[in-house]
Structure formats: C-alpha cells, structure tokens
Scaffold this active site. Structure first.
Site, PDB file in Angstrom:
ATOM      1  N   ASN A   1       0.005  -7.146   4.938  1.00 14.50           N
ATOM      2  CA  ASN A   1      -0.499  -6.888   3.330  1.00 14.50           C
ATOM      3  C   ASN A   1      -0.622  -8.259   2.791  1.00 14.50           C
ATOM      4  O   ASN A   1       0.062  -9.234   3.121  1.00 14.50           O
ATOM      5  CB  ASN A   1       0.311  -5.681   2.973  1.00 14.50           C
ATOM      6  CG  ASN A   1       1.708  -6.007   2.638  1.00 14.50           C
ATOM      7  OD1 ASN A   1       2.468  -6.639   3.583  1.00 14.50           O
ATOM      8  ND2 ASN A   1       2.438  -5.543   1.780  1.00 14.50           N
TER       9      ASN A   1
ATOM     10  N   CYS B   1      -3.837  -3.607   2.291  1.00 15.53           N
ATOM     11  CA  CYS B   1      -2.944  -3.189   3.127  1.00 15.53           C
ATOM     12  C   CYS B   1      -2.817  -3.845   4.732  1.00 15.53           C
ATOM     13  O   CYS B   1      -3.929  -4.478   5.146  1.00 15.53           O
ATOM     14  CB  CYS B   1      -2.789  -1.662   3.534  1.00 15.53           C
ATOM     15  SG  CYS B   1      -2.379  -0.654   2.034  1.00 15.53           S
TER      16      CYS B   1
ATOM     17  N   GLU C   1      -2.695  -2.302   7.497  1.00 15.18           N
ATOM     18  CA  GLU C   1      -3.578  -1.635   8.508  1.00 15.18           C
ATOM     19  C   GLU C   1      -5.136  -2.053   8.427  1.00 15.18           C
ATOM     20  O   GLU C   1      -5.831  -2.262   9.381  1.00 15.18           O
ATOM     21  CB  GLU C   1      -3.294  -0.309   8.304  1.00 15.18           C
ATOM     22  CG  GLU C   1      -2.065   0.209   8.497  1.00 15.18           C
ATOM     23  CD  GLU C   1      -1.152   0.398   7.122  1.00 15.18           C
ATOM     24  OE1 GLU C   1      -1.275  -0.595   6.410  1.00 15.18           O
ATOM     25  OE2 GLU C   1      -0.425   1.111   7.124  1.00 15.18           O
TER      26      GLU C   1
ATOM     27  N   CYS D   1      -6.000   3.636   3.893  1.00 15.03           N
ATOM     28  CA  CYS D   1      -5.981   3.064   5.387  1.00 15.03           C
ATOM     29  C   CYS D   1      -6.444   4.440   6.209  1.00 15.03           C
ATOM     30  O   CYS D   1      -7.056   3.996   7.244  1.00 15.03           O
ATOM     31  CB  CYS D   1      -4.830   2.373   5.837  1.00 15.03           C
ATOM     32  SG  CYS D   1      -4.419   0.945   4.663  1.00 15.03           S
TER      33      CYS D   1
END
Ligand code: THU
Length: 142
Positions: free
Chosen positions: A48, A59, A61, A99
């Site tokens: 992140n 984030c 992801e 995400c």
C-alpha cells in the site's frame, strides 16, 4: 476452483510478507503486502502507498494488479494478502471493496483464489466469489 499446492500458497504468502517492508504508510501505520500469481506463473508484489491528501492512497492488492496489467498480463490465478498495524499481523487482512472490484475486472469469480494469512502457519483460501457475490463485471456491458 483452480487448485494451488501448499508450497505454491506458502511461496505467495512469503512474497506478500516481503512486500510489507515497502509499504508507505506514514498516515495509518497499517502495512499491507500482496503477491499476485499470473496465469503464466509470474508473481507480482504490491504494497500500500499512502498520500498526504489521503484519497490517492493505493492498496497493496491494486498496486500488484496495476503492475501486472501495465506489463501486459490479463489472466490471474491467485493473490495472497497479509497486513497489520505497524506491519504486525494479528489476523486475516481481507481485501477492501474497491480491490475486490478490481479483481473482478480481470478474474473469474469462481476460480480466482484469495489467500489470507490467519496466523502462524495458518491460512485461508477463498474464491473471489466468496468475497464479492452477485457482482457486476465486464460482461454486464456487452
Ligand atoms: N489497505 C490495503 O492496502 N489493502 C486492503 O485491502 C485494506 C486496506 C491499506 C489502505 C491504507 O493504506 C491502509 O491499509 C489503511 O486502510
């Protein structure tokens, strides 16, 4: 569900944990690491990245997905996610809603696997559909 071996899962978790060192989190102190397995076997790490203006924060992801997609990858098998306050993991770190929707853009909800670390030597493997049922995706716009 596309099966992953225990060794593959552990390798992804290890890579996600390595990414914690790169998390840029001066505002929340909550560090997240991700490792995204592309269909061709390449693994993309992500962390992140926060911002003084708060909303531009990205984030872990999405960092991993955007790295992969920006290098031409469009097919994925799984993502491992770890995280915690000050990088200390106290339980599962579930992907946020934004995400989940980014995953939905590129992944089959029935087969894409989301791996979270639940404790030392303990992990959970769920499908994207578990996290995002009744979803809206690219085929809705066809
Ligand atoms: N965060 C992630 O990186 N992934 C998630 O799925 C949950 C939240 C980050 C965003 C922000 O930098 C910090 O964790 C606190 O919300």
């Amino acid at each position: 569900m596309t099966e992953l071996t225990g060794t593959e899962v552990e390798k992804l978790i290890r890579k996600a944990e390595e990414m914690l060192a790169f998390a840029y989190t001066p505002y929340s102190g909550f560090k997240v690491g991700a490792a995204l397995l592309a269909a061709d076997g390449t693994v993309y790490g992500g962390c992140n990245i926060e911002n003084a203006s708060f909303t531009p924060a990205n984030c872990a992801e999405r960092t991993a997905f955007f790295k992969a997609v920006s290098e031409g990858k469009r097919a994925f098998r799984a993502i491992a996610i770890v995280g915690g306050k000050n990088g200390i993991q106290t339980g599962e770190c579930a992907p946020c809603g934004v995400c989940r929707q980014v995953m939905r853009e590129f992944c089959d909800p029935d087969t894409f696997l989301v791996i979270t670390k639940a404790g030392p030597d303990d992990y959970r493997v769920r499908t994207l559909k578990d996290y995002l049922p009744l979803s809206f995706g690219p085929e809705n716009l066809l």
